[in-house]
Motif scaffolding. Sequence first.
Motif, PDB file in Angstrom:
ATOM      1  N   UNK A  18       0.827  -1.209   0.000  1.00  0.00           N
ATOM      2  CA  UNK A  18       0.000   0.000   0.000  1.00  0.00           C
ATOM      3  C   UNK A  18       0.860   1.258   0.000  1.00  0.00           C
ATOM      4  N   UNK A  19       1.868   1.301   0.847  1.00  0.00           N
ATOM      5  CA  UNK A  19       2.772   2.457   0.949  1.00  0.00           C
ATOM      6  C   UNK A  19       4.213   1.962   0.811  1.00  0.00           C
ATOM      7  N   UNK A  20       4.631   1.739  -0.404  1.00  0.00           N
ATOM      8  CA  UNK A  20       5.939   1.130  -0.645  1.00  0.00           C
ATOM      9  C   UNK A  20       7.117   2.042  -0.314  1.00  0.00           C
ATOM     10  N   UNK A  21       6.872   3.347  -0.223  1.00  0.00           N
ATOM     11  CA  UNK A  21       7.984   4.265   0.040  1.00  0.00           C
ATOM     12  C   UNK A  21       8.020   4.758   1.495  1.00  0.00           C
ATOM     13  N   UNK A  22       7.327   4.042   2.393  1.00  0.00           N
ATOM     14  CA  UNK A  22       7.323   4.418   3.815  1.00  0.00           C
ATOM     15  C   UNK A  22       7.740   3.203   4.639  1.00  0.00           C
ATOM     16  N   UNK A  23       8.580   3.435   5.648  1.00  0.00           N
ATOM     17  CA  UNK A  23       9.056   2.396   6.549  1.00  0.00           C
ATOM     18  C   UNK A  23       7.878   1.749   7.285  1.00  0.00           C
TER      19      UNK A  23
END
Length: 110
Positions: A18-23
Amino acid sequence: MSQIEAQYNEFTNAITQTLSNVDVDLLIKIMYLERKLPDAPPMVELTIDYNSGTNIQNKQEAIRAKYGFPMNAGEHGLTLVSRMDIPLIEEISKDRDIKFISGKATPASY
């Protein structure tokens, strides 16, 4: 691997999709704090790394104008400090120039 570990891995993989660029660990910590202390969004120190060639100064001005967060600019990104929730981080992460978002979350003081 236990059934619980397998379920946890599925859960974290779904978040990454869903949020591939967030840890993922940051998102889980924020969600945990949001549920434990629902009256105050957690205090988050967000580190935003931008793709090579991105004008960090322009990004800093745009974020300051839209959100008013105190921040520091580095060579490859920005560090923001404020009370934040998951929807806000989702909104910030939609910037196509963002390479990756990481950070720390702690309970906010009342």
